[in-house]
Design an enzyme around this catalytic site. Structure first.
Site, PDB file in Angstrom:
ATOM      1  N   PRO A 229       0.777  -1.221   0.000  1.00 42.11           N
ATOM      2  CG  PRO A 229      -0.111  -1.145   2.129  1.00 42.11           C
ATOM      3  CD  PRO A 229       1.003  -1.701   1.355  1.00 42.11           C
ATOM      4  CD  GLU A 230       4.086   3.238  -3.462  1.00 40.75           C
ATOM      5  OE1 GLU A 230       4.039   4.391  -3.949  1.00 40.75           O
ATOM      6  OE2 GLU A 230       4.827   2.359  -3.900  1.00 40.75           O
TER       7      GLU A 230
ATOM      8  NE  ARG B 218       7.523  -8.613   4.251  1.00 43.71           N
ATOM      9  CZ  ARG B 218       8.300  -7.935   3.418  1.00 43.71           C
ATOM     10  NH1 ARG B 218       7.804  -7.517   2.259  1.00 43.71           N
ATOM     11  NH2 ARG B 218       9.530  -7.665   3.724  1.00 43.71           N
TER      12      ARG B 218
END
Length: 265
Positions: free
Chosen positions: A2-3, A111
């Site tokens: 995600p940006e 993660r």
DNA sequence: ATGGTACCCTGAGAGC
DNA sequence: TGCTCTCAGGGTACCA
């Protein structure tokens, strides 16, 4: 993943489930993500209503009826799932469950680079106040970009990843914006600023390109595999009309940078 | 102060 | 098939 564009899409997807809804029950399914959840995490949410769901850079901020705020960051691999019914079975890496009045929101993050925290005052939160301007807001311009780049000896690519310069750009869209504005990612950041501190034409182009790539990306589907001009295209032909270059990959500040050595100077 | 590097963690894909 | 290696769109602590 995600940006800014992906986080904005997550916000739009979450709004119907969260805005105006109350946290009925909050469950954490492990001790923490990057760091442990505080013991009062659920207590500070349960019973309170989400007034608005805001995005700031790559963070989502749920403003609560209590005056506090839930600040969520997706890290590299975070995502949300929304379910209209109570969730009966969970998947691997489902770490946080928000049972809202009306829907259930599940946060999944393999993660665990994401974060979730409740803050008393979002407007005074150090991590949020340190952020630079939102690139799609009026406060961002070639002038403010130039001011942030002035005197910086690092590469323009590395500077664009610095969230104090522009808030929300990440590795993909920094590369895409540089390609769109035909700048070499290796160029020293300070060279986009004239001696008077005013933006050079390159800085003007870059500011426009940043807005353009982000705006376009928000409108695209997440699985559109044709959305990048340079990112992940090492060895392939540059997509700029008339350009004969091939995309190259270099490492800057420990991250891959993709660019066209022919049209990006 | 500034700018690099190492690291946190898991999964996917490549190569053998 | 299965092992090992590299890499991944994030941030931050630490070093020179």
């Amino acid at each position: 993943m995600p940006e800014l564009p992906e986080v904005e899409r997550a916000r739009l997807a979450l709004r119907p489930a969260m805005e105006g809804s109350r946290f009925v029950r909050v469950m954490t399914r492990r001790a923490g993500l990057r760091s442990a959840f505080p013991t009062d995490f659920a207590v500070r949410l349960e019973g309170h209503t989400v007034r608005t769901l805001e995005r700031r850079a790559k963070s989502l901020i749920a403003h609560l009826s209590s005056g506090e705020a839930l600040v969520m960051h997706l890290g590299m691999s975070g995502s949300f799932r929304i379910s209209r019914q109570p969730v009966a079975s969970f998947q691997a890496h489902d770490h946080v469950v928000f049972e809202m009045s009306g829907a259930t929101v599940v946060f999944n993050d393999p993660r665990r680079f994401g974060s979730m925290r409740v803050v008393a005052d979002a407007a005074a939160d150090p991590a949020l106040t340190a952020l630079g301007p939102e690139p799609l807001a009026a406060a961002f311009s070639a002038r403010t970009l130039a001011a942030a780049l002035a005197g910086r000896r690092t590469s323009i690519k590395a500077a664009l990843l610095d969230q104090r310069v522009v808030a929300g750009l990440g590795n993909i869209y920094a590369a895409e914006a540089l390609h769109r504005s035909r700048q070499s990612p290796r160029r020293r950041a300070s060279t986009l600023v004239s001696r008077s501190g005013a933006p050079k034409p390159e800085a003007v182009r870059l500011a426009k390109a940043i807005r353009a790539v982000l705006t376009m990306a928000i409108g695209l589907a997440a699985d559109d595999d044709d959305r990048f001009q340079v990112y992940g295209r090492e060895g392939l032909r540059c997509r700029r009309r008339g350009c004969t270059g091939r995309i190259r990959r270099v490492v800057q500040a420990g991250r891959s940078t993709f660019y066209c050595p022919v049209c990006q100077r």
